[in-house]
Design an enzyme around this catalytic site. Structure first.
Site, PDB file in Angstrom:
ATOM      1  CE1 TYR A  47      -3.999   2.187   0.774  1.00  0.00           C
ATOM      2  CE2 TYR A  47      -2.328   3.450   1.952  1.00  0.00           C
ATOM      3  CZ  TYR A  47      -3.585   3.362   1.384  1.00  0.00           C
ATOM      4  OH  TYR A  47      -4.426   4.438   1.426  1.00  0.00           O
ATOM      5  CD  GLU A 124     -28.863   2.720  13.430  1.00  0.00           C
ATOM      6  OE1 GLU A 124     -28.341   3.728  13.952  1.00  0.00           O
ATOM      7  OE2 GLU A 124     -29.407   2.736  12.340  1.00  0.00           O
ATOM      8  CG  ASP A 128     -19.104   7.710  24.185  1.00  0.00           C
ATOM      9  OD1 ASP A 128     -19.651   8.794  23.948  1.00  0.00           O
ATOM     10  OD2 ASP A 128     -18.540   7.453  25.268  1.00  0.00           O
ATOM     11  NE  ARG A 147     -25.463  18.285  18.885  1.00  0.00           N
ATOM     12  CZ  ARG A 147     -26.745  18.500  19.148  1.00  0.00           C
ATOM     13  NH1 ARG A 147     -27.650  18.003  18.351  1.00  0.00           N
ATOM     14  NH2 ARG A 147     -27.112  19.187  20.197  1.00  0.00           N
ATOM     15  CD  GLU A 187     -21.455  10.030  17.627  1.00  0.00           C
ATOM     16  OE1 GLU A 187     -22.304  10.605  16.928  1.00  0.00           O
ATOM     17  OE2 GLU A 187     -21.314  10.227  18.838  1.00  0.00           O
ATOM     18  CB  CYS A 424       8.738  19.324  43.562  1.00  0.00           C
ATOM     19  SG  CYS A 424       8.960  17.559  43.296  1.00  0.00           S
TER      20      CYS A 424
HETATM   21  S1  IVH Z   1     -29.486   8.985  15.414  1.00  0.00           S
HETATM   22  C1  IVH Z   1     -32.014  13.232  15.447  1.00  0.00           C
HETATM   23  N1  IVH Z   1     -27.869   6.946  15.592  1.00  0.00           N
HETATM   24  O1  IVH Z   1     -25.982  10.133  19.774  1.00  0.00           O
HETATM   25  C2  IVH Z   1     -30.786  12.583  16.017  1.00  0.00           C
HETATM   26  N2  IVH Z   1     -27.302   8.900  16.817  1.00  0.00           N
HETATM   27  O2  IVH Z   1     -27.635  11.364  21.888  1.00  0.00           O
HETATM   28  C3  IVH Z   1     -30.555  11.283  15.346  1.00  0.00           C
HETATM   29  N3  IVH Z   1     -25.197   8.725  18.035  1.00  0.00           N
HETATM   30  O3  IVH Z   1     -26.064  13.407  18.535  1.00  0.00           O
HETATM   31  C4  IVH Z   1     -29.363  10.630  15.905  1.00  0.00           C
HETATM   32  N4  IVH Z   1     -24.677   6.681  17.416  1.00  0.00           N
HETATM   33  O4  IVH Z   1     -24.186  11.935  17.686  1.00  0.00           O
HETATM   34  C5  IVH Z   1     -28.110   8.210  15.986  1.00  0.00           C
HETATM   35  N5  IVH Z   1     -26.539   5.049  15.610  1.00  0.00           N
HETATM   36  C6  IVH Z   1     -26.760   6.307  16.003  1.00  0.00           C
HETATM   37  C7  IVH Z   1     -25.879   6.997  16.855  1.00  0.00           C
HETATM   38  C8  IVH Z   1     -26.192   8.296  17.240  1.00  0.00           C
HETATM   39  C9  IVH Z   1     -24.290   7.741  18.121  1.00  0.00           C
HETATM   40  C10 IVH Z   1     -25.083  10.046  18.726  1.00  0.00           C
HETATM   41  C11 IVH Z   1     -25.371  11.205  17.821  1.00  0.00           C
HETATM   42  C12 IVH Z   1     -26.368  12.040  18.538  1.00  0.00           C
HETATM   43  C13 IVH Z   1     -26.324  11.496  19.922  1.00  0.00           C
HETATM   44  C14 IVH Z   1     -27.691  11.637  20.551  1.00  0.00           C
END
Ligand code: IVH
Length: 691
Positions: A47, A124, A128, A147, A187, A424
């Site tokens: 690569y 899903e 984090d 965001r 994320e 210290c």
């Molecule tokens: S759906 C309208 N799906 O969790 C908001 N969010 O607590 C729809 N997050 O700000 C979000 N994994 O950054 C969604 N599979 C996932 C997620 C996810 C992590 C985060 C996202 C959101 C926060 C909400």
């Protein structure tokens, strides 16, 4: 097979374009296999070779380095600040719960809202990390943003481009056309391995470790220099869509279909999803995810439950801050409660003072914990942690236990505030408040280089595997060497005799012999190892290697200015200043002289030739230019010498290898003749370069 730059010079622009397309496609294919599907189809070495050929081509044909080239992932100059971008549709957050009961109430509420519909759900993993929004226009990534407040975020496109799993250009799906403009949401996060490595590197260079992978990912995205971000190896999962502008109907009606469509376009989507028809199935899915999520290579803090049908989502609508059609279920973190018996201060190798919580031993995630980090003074104050408090601890990033907070209700009034020392605790020397290079934290440091705690830690660091790699030089020996005043700094190690060593507690003749052999072998280690071993603030292995590649000797590096250092890869102002400060300290200069006398290698030639694949013709040679040359300007001659591994000095000394002399050469020529330094003219110089 990679072609040399010289051969590339003979290519026509069309041939180059064709070859560039071929390589770029192959790189994109391997990136997708590796970063999206976790199935590498090529070795790292192959690569790298492809990637280098791409860069070589772009060096010769600069028009090929267009926005779609894989080379453009890491590039661009550092920014002074981020611009704001308005998202086409707001990024909302989710309602949260920790209770199965409330999950039931959520689905029942939706069923009441949509009484005649058969609802189905997708569960899903909730990754984090940090929410981001990507806008694609005509199939190409146009803007990537944080965001922010949900309506406007920071434009971090250059940083996001460094994520290999993020398509710069989407693929054309088999069914349906690509929308003119659309936004996807996802994320950004750091995988556990990348996080552990980042923290190890930071600790090794005297920086504070990030408390968890989320903070590390967030700190990384805030960097203004995309080259720094690229080193962090961030990753991305796309879990949904925002705004979409299509001709006719979008090519999906449900969330499950949308995820499949996103996958077909080249996005990495959640690695596991559960399709649920009934509310009970949602609870089973939450339990199933909890079982497997620990085996994921990244942190998840919960699950997201989403109504599957997009048309029904529209009918359900939003509250002011969150959609009615989705909910986050959070898993309780593994935490434990215990008593804080005391706070001690640990003094590290670079003098950093870290407060450590001494705890009543408690069981947490299978291990007994009696100490936890309190990070720094600011953190201690922010959380108002007092000695005698009942505290909550958790494992941060799976490894280091940390105190997350205090159980205020359990205060009795007998708790005492911890006075952060103003000297210290080990040597009583003065301390100073310093900033971490990325500006995210403040650290107190002991200024006394002879502080026994620092000396012990420096011995250990000198001997560790990443540095001089000397067997037997661990914590036990370091303690004894300092306690018995056998050695005051690392140069003293090279004066120790066998009887002296064998006389120390728990040190037999055999282990003393092994240690001495290790010391002997360490004398020939590469310059970068020596640089890392010296424990200069902020100089980790990566920086040390970069310095080793650029400088032929330690003496050259010691003379380099901040301006010069800042121009090198991997080195910013904070590191450059730390280096010049270290080299200008007389005590460090004396240490260098003692190490020189002990016979340590100060040259980087071997490492440089290993890395560049071959020794360069002028490696180790120094030139002085005088007079005007027939064809080359002074700058051209300097550039040629430096690119062939040589150095250009301004004054002639016995160490000068050649004086390159032209017309009207002055006193430098006389001095060269006096000192017997070889003098060459331009034709001989060009011949030397050719050879
Ligand atoms: S759906 C309208 N799906 O969790 C908001 N969010 O607590 C729809 N997050 O700000 C979000 N994994 O950054 C969604 N599979 C996932 C997620 C996810 C992590 C985060 C996202 C959101 C926060 C909400």
């Amino acid at each position: 097979m990679r072609m040399g730059v010289a051969i590339l010079n003979f290519m026509t622009p069309d041939e180059a374009q064709h070859r560039h397309n071929q390589i770029a496609d192959r790189i994109r294919m391997h990136d997708e296999a590796y970063y999206i599907h976790d199935r590498p189809t090529i070795s790292d070495q192959e690569y790298d070779q492809l990637y280098r050929e791409l860069l070589d081509l772009e060096k010769v044909f600069s028009n090929l380095a267009g926005i779609d080239s894989p080379s453009q992932r890491v590039g661009g100059a550092p920014l002074s600040s981020f611009d704001s971008v308005r998202h086409r549709t707001p990024l909302l957050s989710l309602d949260n719960t920790y209770s199965h009961n409330e999950v039931g109430q959520f689905t029942a509420r939706l069923q009441r809202l949509l009484p005649n519909e058969k609802l189905d759900w997708i569960v899903e993993p909730k990754v984090d990390g940090l929410a981001i929004n990507l806008r694609y226009e005509n199939g190409r990534l146009s803007v990537g943003a944080t965001r922010g407040d949900g309506v406007e975020g920071d434009n971090i496109t250059a940083n996001l481009k460094t994520i290999r799993g993020l398509p710069l250009q989407i693929k054309t799906p088999l069914h349906g056309s690509v929308p003119k403009c659309f936004e996807v949401r996802g994320e950004v996060f750091l995988r556990k391995k990348a996080f552990a490595k980042l923290n190890l590197d930071r600790l090794a260079s005297g920086e504070e470790a990030f408390a968890n992978a989320r903070n590390a990912a967030s700190g990384s995205l805030k960097q203004l220099d995309p080259r720094e971000v690229a080193k962090r190896h961030l990753d991305l999962i796309i879990y949904g869509l925002g705004f979409i502008e299509t001709e006719g109907e979008p090519p999906f009606r449900t969330h499950a279909e949308a995820l499949r469509w996103l996958t077909a376009l080249g996005f990495k989507t959640p690695e596991r999803t559960w399709a649920c028809q009934e509310p009970e199935e949602i609870i089973s899915a939450l339990n199933a995810l909890d079982q497997i999520r620990k085996s994921f290579d990244y942190e998840t803090d919960g699950a997201v439950i989403k109504l599957n049908h997009l048309g029904l989502r529209e009918r359900a609508g939003f509250t002011s801050k969150a959609p009615r059609w989705a909910m986050a279920y959070k898993y309780a973190e593994e935490k434990a409660e215990t008593k804080l018996i005391g706070i001690t201060i640990q003094v590290g190798r670079t003098g950093a003072l870290t407060p450590v919580a001494e705890l009543q031993p408690v069981l947490l995630s299978g291990s007994t914990i009696s100490r936890a980090t309190l990070h720094n003074e600011d953190e201690l104050r922010r959380k108002d942690i007092r000695i005698g408090d009942t505290v909550i601890i958790k494992k941060a990033g799976e490894v280091i236990p940390a105190v997350v907070g205090v159980v205020i209700e359990k205060r009795t009034g007998s708790e005492t505030l911890f006075e952060f020392p103003n000297a210290c605790p080990e040597c009583q020397g003065s301390i100073e408040r310093t900033q971490t290079p990325d500006g995210t934290g403040v650290v107190w440091r002991c200024k006394n280089l002879e502080c026994p705690a620092q000396v012990r830690a420096r011995f250990e660091h000198w001997c560790c595997r990443g540095a001089m790699d000397i067997e037997g030089g661990g914590e036990v020996l370091a303690k004894q060497l300092v306690a018995h005043q056998v050695a005051r700094d690392v140069s003293d190690l090279y004066q120790i005799s066998l009887p002296q060593l064998a006389g120390l507690e728990r040190m037999g003749e055999k282990s003393a012999g092994t240690f001495l052999e290790g010391l002997e072998a360490s004398k020939t280690r590469d310059l970068w190892r020596l640089l890392f071993a010296l424990g200069i603030l902020h100089v980790g292995t990566r920086t040390a290697k970069s310095l080793g590649l650029h400088f032929s000797t330690l003496d050259d590096l010691a003379l380099a200015s901040v301006e010069h250092l800042e121009k090198l890869d991997d080195i910013g102002t904070v590191i450059a200043e730390s280096l010049t400060k270290w080299f200008s300290d007389e005590r460090n200069q004396a240490l260098i002289e003692r190490l020189r006398l002990a016979g340590l290698n100060f040259s980087s030639e071997l490492f440089r030739s290993e890395i560049t694949g071959k020794a360069r013709p002028l490696d180790g040679m120094t030139f002085v230019l005088t007079g005007s040359l027939p064809t080359l300007t002074r700058e051209e001659a300097t550039a040629q010498i430096e690119s062939a591994g040589g150095k250009v000095n301004t004054s002639v000394s016995k160490k000068t290898t050649y004086v390159l002399a032209g017309k009207e050469a002055g006193s430098k020529l006389d001095k060269a003749q006096k000192l017997g330094v070889k003098i060459i003219d331009e034709p001989s110089f060009l011949k030397l370069m050719g050879e």
